[in-house]
Motif scaffolding. Structure first.
Motif, PDB file in Angstrom:
ATOM      1  N   LEU A  20     -19.174 -14.527 -28.684  1.00 47.02           N
ATOM      2  CA  LEU A  20     -18.067 -14.035 -27.872  1.00 47.02           C
ATOM      3  C   LEU A  20     -16.720 -14.514 -28.421  1.00 47.02           C
ATOM      4  O   LEU A  20     -15.746 -13.768 -28.423  1.00 47.02           O
ATOM      5  N   VAL A  23     -15.515 -12.281 -31.193  1.00 45.77           N
ATOM      6  CA  VAL A  23     -14.955 -10.966 -30.822  1.00 45.77           C
ATOM      7  C   VAL A  23     -13.696 -11.100 -29.967  1.00 45.77           C
ATOM      8  O   VAL A  23     -13.202 -10.112 -29.445  1.00 45.77           O
ATOM      9  N   GLY A  24     -13.182 -12.330 -29.826  1.00 40.21           N
ATOM     10  CA  GLY A  24     -11.898 -12.516 -29.176  1.00 40.21           C
ATOM     11  C   GLY A  24     -11.913 -12.920 -27.720  1.00 40.21           C
ATOM     12  O   GLY A  24     -10.878 -12.914 -27.066  1.00 40.21           O
ATOM     13  N   VAL A  25     -13.065 -13.307 -27.182  1.00 42.08           N
ATOM     14  CA  VAL A  25     -13.126 -13.772 -25.794  1.00 42.08           C
ATOM     15  C   VAL A  25     -12.642 -15.218 -25.770  1.00 42.08           C
ATOM     16  O   VAL A  25     -13.199 -16.077 -26.442  1.00 42.08           O
ATOM     17  N   SER A  26     -11.588 -15.471 -24.993  1.00 44.60           N
ATOM     18  CA  SER A  26     -10.963 -16.786 -25.036  1.00 44.60           C
ATOM     19  C   SER A  26     -11.405 -17.732 -23.920  1.00 44.60           C
ATOM     20  O   SER A  26     -11.183 -18.931 -24.007  1.00 44.60           O
ATOM     21  N   LEU A  65     -12.394  -9.378 -18.804  1.00 44.19           N
ATOM     22  CA  LEU A  65     -11.810  -8.861 -20.034  1.00 44.19           C
ATOM     23  C   LEU A  65     -11.042  -7.574 -19.805  1.00 44.19           C
ATOM     24  O   LEU A  65     -11.362  -6.815 -18.893  1.00 44.19           O
ATOM     25  N   SER A  68     -10.637  -2.803 -23.355  1.00 39.46           N
ATOM     26  CA  SER A  68     -10.799  -2.651 -24.804  1.00 39.46           C
ATOM     27  C   SER A  68     -11.804  -3.639 -25.399  1.00 39.46           C
ATOM     28  O   SER A  68     -12.347  -3.396 -26.475  1.00 39.46           O
ATOM     29  N   GLN A  69     -12.077  -4.751 -24.733  1.00 38.61           N
ATOM     30  CA  GLN A  69     -12.985  -5.767 -25.263  1.00 38.61           C
ATOM     31  C   GLN A  69     -14.390  -5.704 -24.667  1.00 38.61           C
ATOM     32  O   GLN A  69     -15.286  -6.387 -25.147  1.00 38.61           O
ATOM     33  N   GLU A  71     -16.982  -3.461 -24.508  1.00 37.31           N
ATOM     34  CA  GLU A  71     -18.136  -3.047 -25.314  1.00 37.31           C
ATOM     35  C   GLU A  71     -18.441  -4.050 -26.420  1.00 37.31           C
ATOM     36  O   GLU A  71     -19.608  -4.326 -26.702  1.00 37.31           O
ATOM     37  N   LEU A  72     -17.395  -4.617 -27.039  1.00 35.25           N
ATOM     38  CA  LEU A  72     -17.616  -5.640 -28.072  1.00 35.25           C
ATOM     39  C   LEU A  72     -18.317  -6.859 -27.487  1.00 35.25           C
ATOM     40  O   LEU A  72     -19.225  -7.421 -28.108  1.00 35.25           O
ATOM     41  N   ALA A  73     -17.910  -7.268 -26.295  1.00 37.31           N
ATOM     42  CA  ALA A  73     -18.519  -8.433 -25.641  1.00 37.31           C
ATOM     43  C   ALA A  73     -19.976  -8.149 -25.275  1.00 37.31           C
ATOM     44  O   ALA A  73     -20.848  -8.993 -25.494  1.00 37.31           O
ATOM     45  N   GLU A 109      -3.866  -8.666 -16.808  1.00 36.41           N
ATOM     46  CA  GLU A 109      -4.179  -9.039 -18.188  1.00 36.41           C
ATOM     47  C   GLU A 109      -3.382 -10.248 -18.664  1.00 36.41           C
ATOM     48  O   GLU A 109      -3.866 -11.030 -19.481  1.00 36.41           O
TER      49      GLU A 109
END
Length: 112
Positions: A20, A23-26, A65, A68-69, A71-73, A109
């Protein structure tokens, strides 16, 4: 915005966290939970006595999230948490109406 809740096997937690982050999950919230699904627990042997363990240890991971994030997550969680055996877990996706950061009052956001 969406909230993803994933119930996964405990030994997969570090791999999922790293995937995660890639893919940019902070940020995320993680909770130790117990439960069962189709596997219905299992039988263990302790000091010669057999007993049933109905609730199995799991980890519950929660992230909020932007769309935009999401599906990547989901792909990152599925790819790293999957063992191919029963009890791999579930992913739930919810709509998030509003988020407020308590310290600054930022919303949505900006607060995530």
């Amino acid at each position: 915005m969406k909230k993803i809740e994933a119930i996964i096997k405990p030994f997969k937690m570090d791999d999922v966290r790293e995937a995660l982050a890639e893919v940019g999950v902070s940020g995320m919230t993680v909770t130790e939970v117990k439960g069962f699904g189709r596997q219905k627990g299992h039988t263990e042997l302790y000091r010669g006595a057999e007993y049933n363990v109905d609730f199995l240890p799991k980890m519950k991971l929660e992230v909020v999230l932007p769309e935009s994030q999401v599906e990547l997550a989901i792909e990152a969680i599925m790819k790293t948490a999957q063992t191919g055996k029963i009890g791999d877990g579930k992913i739930f996706v919810y709509e998030v109406e509003r988020v407020i950061r308590i310290r600054t009052g930022e919303e949505n956001e900006d607060a995530v």
